[in-house]
Design an enzyme around this catalytic site. Structure first.
Site, PDB file in Angstrom:
ATOM      1  N   GLU A  65      49.936  56.498  25.893  1.00  0.00           N
ATOM      2  CA  GLU A  65      48.900  56.487  24.852  1.00  0.00           C
ATOM      3  C   GLU A  65      49.382  57.197  23.586  1.00  0.00           C
ATOM      4  O   GLU A  65      48.905  56.909  22.498  1.00  0.00           O
ATOM      5  CB  GLU A  65      47.603  57.093  25.381  1.00  0.00           C
ATOM      6  CG  GLU A  65      47.090  56.259  26.551  1.00  0.00           C
ATOM      7  CD  GLU A  65      45.588  56.201  26.676  1.00  0.00           C
ATOM      8  OE1 GLU A  65      44.894  57.079  26.168  1.00  0.00           O
ATOM      9  OE2 GLU A  65      45.111  55.239  27.320  1.00  0.00           O
TER      10      GLU A  65
ATOM     11  N   ASP B 129      38.073  47.807  33.415  1.00  0.00           N
ATOM     12  CA  ASP B 129      39.046  48.901  33.501  1.00  0.00           C
ATOM     13  C   ASP B 129      38.394  50.196  33.033  1.00  0.00           C
ATOM     14  O   ASP B 129      37.412  50.179  32.297  1.00  0.00           O
ATOM     15  CB  ASP B 129      40.284  48.614  32.638  1.00  0.00           C
ATOM     16  CG  ASP B 129      41.375  49.669  32.835  1.00  0.00           C
ATOM     17  OD1 ASP B 129      41.745  49.907  33.993  1.00  0.00           O
ATOM     18  OD2 ASP B 129      41.830  50.257  31.858  1.00  0.00           O
ATOM     19  N   SER B 130      38.973  51.317  33.425  1.00  0.00           N
ATOM     20  CA  SER B 130      38.468  52.621  32.982  1.00  0.00           C
ATOM     21  C   SER B 130      38.680  52.807  31.480  1.00  0.00           C
ATOM     22  O   SER B 130      38.023  53.626  30.862  1.00  0.00           O
ATOM     23  CB  SER B 130      39.173  53.734  33.745  1.00  0.00           C
ATOM     24  OG  SER B 130      40.571  53.631  33.553  1.00  0.00           O
TER      25      SER B 130
ATOM     26  N   TYR C 255      39.920  57.843  34.807  1.00  0.00           N
ATOM     27  CA  TYR C 255      39.303  57.984  36.129  1.00  0.00           C
ATOM     28  C   TYR C 255      40.261  58.653  37.128  1.00  0.00           C
ATOM     29  O   TYR C 255      39.829  59.183  38.137  1.00  0.00           O
ATOM     30  CB  TYR C 255      38.958  56.605  36.708  1.00  0.00           C
ATOM     31  CG  TYR C 255      37.770  55.885  36.110  1.00  0.00           C
ATOM     32  CD1 TYR C 255      37.089  56.377  34.998  1.00  0.00           C
ATOM     33  CD2 TYR C 255      37.320  54.698  36.688  1.00  0.00           C
ATOM     34  CE1 TYR C 255      36.004  55.683  34.481  1.00  0.00           C
ATOM     35  CE2 TYR C 255      36.237  54.007  36.177  1.00  0.00           C
ATOM     36  CZ  TYR C 255      35.574  54.502  35.075  1.00  0.00           C
ATOM     37  OH  TYR C 255      34.496  53.812  34.566  1.00  0.00           O
ATOM     38  N   GLY C 256      41.570  58.593  36.827  1.00  0.00           N
ATOM     39  CA  GLY C 256      42.607  58.888  37.826  1.00  0.00           C
ATOM     40  C   GLY C 256      42.556  60.259  38.468  1.00  0.00           C
ATOM     41  O   GLY C 256      43.057  60.445  39.562  1.00  0.00           O
TER      42      GLY C 256
ATOM     43  N   CYS D 163      41.779  48.159  37.081  1.00  0.00           N
ATOM     44  CA  CYS D 163      42.125  49.575  37.238  1.00  0.00           C
ATOM     45  C   CYS D 163      42.603  49.851  38.660  1.00  0.00           C
ATOM     46  O   CYS D 163      41.869  49.614  39.626  1.00  0.00           O
ATOM     47  CB  CYS D 163      40.876  50.392  36.925  1.00  0.00           C
ATOM     48  SG  CYS D 163      41.084  52.153  37.114  1.00  0.00           S
ATOM     49  N   ASN D 164      43.826  50.354  38.796  1.00  0.00           N
ATOM     50  CA  ASN D 164      44.349  50.693  40.118  1.00  0.00           C
ATOM     51  C   ASN D 164      43.499  51.738  40.810  1.00  0.00           C
ATOM     52  O   ASN D 164      43.259  51.668  42.010  1.00  0.00           O
ATOM     53  CB  ASN D 164      45.775  51.249  39.998  1.00  0.00           C
ATOM     54  CG  ASN D 164      46.809  50.156  39.849  1.00  0.00           C
ATOM     55  OD1 ASN D 164      47.365  49.691  40.825  1.00  0.00           O
ATOM     56  ND2 ASN D 164      47.061  49.722  38.628  1.00  0.00           N
ATOM     57  N   THR D 165      43.054  52.735  40.043  1.00  0.00           N
ATOM     58  CA  THR D 165      42.275  53.814  40.638  1.00  0.00           C
ATOM     59  C   THR D 165      40.999  53.271  41.270  1.00  0.00           C
ATOM     60  O   THR D 165      40.655  53.609  42.404  1.00  0.00           O
ATOM     61  CB  THR D 165      41.939  54.862  39.549  1.00  0.00           C
ATOM     62  OG1 THR D 165      43.164  55.364  39.009  1.00  0.00           O
ATOM     63  CG2 THR D 165      41.141  56.000  40.120  1.00  0.00           C
TER      64      THR D 165
ATOM     65  N   CYS E 249      49.764  51.481  38.205  1.00  0.00           N
ATOM     66  CA  CYS E 249      48.815  51.919  37.177  1.00  0.00           C
ATOM     67  C   CYS E 249      48.998  50.974  35.994  1.00  0.00           C
ATOM     68  O   CYS E 249      50.138  50.646  35.637  1.00  0.00           O
ATOM     69  CB  CYS E 249      49.089  53.357  36.762  1.00  0.00           C
ATOM     70  SG  CYS E 249      48.081  53.916  35.367  1.00  0.00           S
ATOM     71  N   THR E 250      47.892  50.569  35.394  1.00  0.00           N
ATOM     72  CA  THR E 250      47.972  49.534  34.363  1.00  0.00           C
ATOM     73  C   THR E 250      48.764  49.947  33.130  1.00  0.00           C
ATOM     74  O   THR E 250      49.231  49.092  32.390  1.00  0.00           O
ATOM     75  CB  THR E 250      46.562  49.132  33.884  1.00  0.00           C
ATOM     76  OG1 THR E 250      45.867  50.312  33.546  1.00  0.00           O
ATOM     77  CG2 THR E 250      45.834  48.361  34.948  1.00  0.00           C
ATOM     78  N   HIS E 251      48.890  51.254  32.887  1.00  0.00           N
ATOM     79  CA  HIS E 251      49.655  51.683  31.714  1.00  0.00           C
ATOM     80  C   HIS E 251      51.162  51.554  31.921  1.00  0.00           C
ATOM     81  O   HIS E 251      51.915  51.494  30.951  1.00  0.00           O
ATOM     82  CB  HIS E 251      49.380  53.150  31.391  1.00  0.00           C
ATOM     83  CG  HIS E 251      48.103  53.394  30.637  1.00  0.00           C
ATOM     84  ND1 HIS E 251      46.874  53.181  31.192  1.00  0.00           N
ATOM     85  CD2 HIS E 251      47.881  53.834  29.378  1.00  0.00           C
ATOM     86  CE1 HIS E 251      45.947  53.499  30.305  1.00  0.00           C
ATOM     87  NE2 HIS E 251      46.525  53.897  29.194  1.00  0.00           N
TER      88      HIS E 251
END
Lengths: 267, 267
Positions: free
Chosen positions: B152, B10-11, B42-43, B73-75, B184-186
């Site tokens: 975050e 992941d980023s 990265y997004g 990471c989706n991006t 998105c993972t978040h």
């Protein structure tokens, strides 16, 4: 020597607020701007990583034969300015000292608020700088990590923005600050919103403006100031580490002028 | 071979939502997690930069002798999954296809919303994947760059968060979506807040859960699944490119378990 450009380094796009003030105060100077957009933001990274990236940036600017380097990024200025100064053969100016000086001049109640990224606030750099000038000033700091994404999203005048500002800053107002240092290059774009939330009684210190004055004085003191504008006019150059399109688009909003010479580089 | 670990890239920290689902679904597997925290996020970066960073991450995980790699990471999944798959000698699984499949199963009105970073949305990766499965589904996408910083910052239940969600998502609701892909993972951490704003009628698709199922099926199909838990227990290892303390602190909130083996590396 005086015909050489001024180098401006930032982690990304925010340093353009500093570049803009230099352009306005010193219209005879050309600027080489470097924004490390591939690795932005620095504000939540560790001191070691920030220092490594900052040296890569400094060395790039020195390779462009600049006569002076401005570290426009508060996070870098707060983390490793002294190390950068010790390893440069031209003057290196940060944004912390100019902002701290202006805050000391501005406060009447001797209660100053300082806001910035997590790293800038953790470093205590503004506190030390202000305390060195006046040990009687009380300083209240607050990291505001949501402000940079709000600015980059262009949400300068939205309800969510006002609520976020209130959440971060009303506790400082309740503590009685009369001066607030905007310790991050993005924050000047939120000035109207912050003023609306805090009211007129609190003076906002814009480090970009203060830094431009220090740049002018340093160049004059060392005889490096440009006395004439070249026949071909002033050319500003922009280097970024990620793609140029997005930088150009948001950058022109920061700079309020066209970005013409821009190039992607790898540090 | 089946005793080798699963690599998760992941980023930054968000991919831990995927790691967590894999740990729960496959308690006999050990994980090697790599988070590129020095260069996150990265997004908002360009495809070229993201691809370069992703290959550095993939190669690091391959050097750790993993049997399968998950691009959490989706991006990255949206930008260069195919190139990564073509250059790996082990299976590489992204998060887009699993999420798209779940959305196709879930929608009744054939109107699906997709949210993610600027880059994920621009790539159109979810649209293509969903359209390939059912050409009659209408898709509405929206980049939500403020969601990651809100998560975050830990602002999962604040007025500013609800307003931001409403600002981004109410237009999708008004258009009549009945399913929303959290691309998105978040975003899974914002599920309760998003549900509160959108109401119960809209199904939220959590790509992390869906991806864990695909990992399980792939391992079973290829005979790579771990059949026994080693005597010393399962050991998960975490590698990050910035300092380990912050990752550990926020990471344990994502993972809801202790992070014990963690190391800083340079890609």
């Amino acid at each position: 020597m005086s015909g050489k450009p001024i180098g401006v380094f930032d982690s990304g796009i925010g340093g353009l607020t500093v570049a803009k003030e230099i352009m306005e105060l010193l219209p005879g100077e050309s600027i080489v701007y470097l924004g490390d957009t591939a690795r932005v933001p620095y504000g939540s990274k560790s001191p070691e990583t920030i220092t490594r990236y900052a040296f890569e940036g400094l060395n790039f600017l020195l390779s462009k034969d600049v006569k002076l380097v401005v570290i426009a990024c508060n996070t870098v200025s707060a983390t490793c300015l002294k190390e950068l100064q010790e390893n440069s053969n031209v003057p290196v100016i940060g944004v912390i000292d100019p902002g701290a000086k202006a805050a000391v001049r501005a406060t009447r109640e001797k209660k100053v608020g300082v806001i910035g990224t997590e790293r800038t606030v953790k470093s205590g750099a503004y506190e030390s700088a202000i305390k060195n000038m006046d040990g009687n000033i009380k300083i209240l700091s607050k990291a505001c990590p949501l402000f940079v994404p709000l600015v980059e999203e262009g949400w300068l005048d939205r309800e969510a923005t006002y609520l976020t500002i209130a959440e971060y800053l009303m506790p400082l107002k309740r503590e009685g600050i009369d001066t607030l240092v905007l310790g991050c290059t993005h924050y000047p774009l939120l000035k109207p919103a912050i003023s609306r939330v805090l009211g007129e009684g609190i003076k906002l210190v814009d480090c970009a403006k203060e830094t431009a004055v220090v740049v002018k004085n340093t160049l004059e003191d060392s005889g490096l100031i440009s006395r004439r504008i070249p026949a071909e006019g002033i050319i500003h150059k922009y280097y970024v580490t990620d793609n140029t399109e997005k930088f150009r688009e948001i950058g022109e909003m920061f700079l309020k002028r066209k970005i013409e010479h821009i190039e992607k580089v790898r540090l």
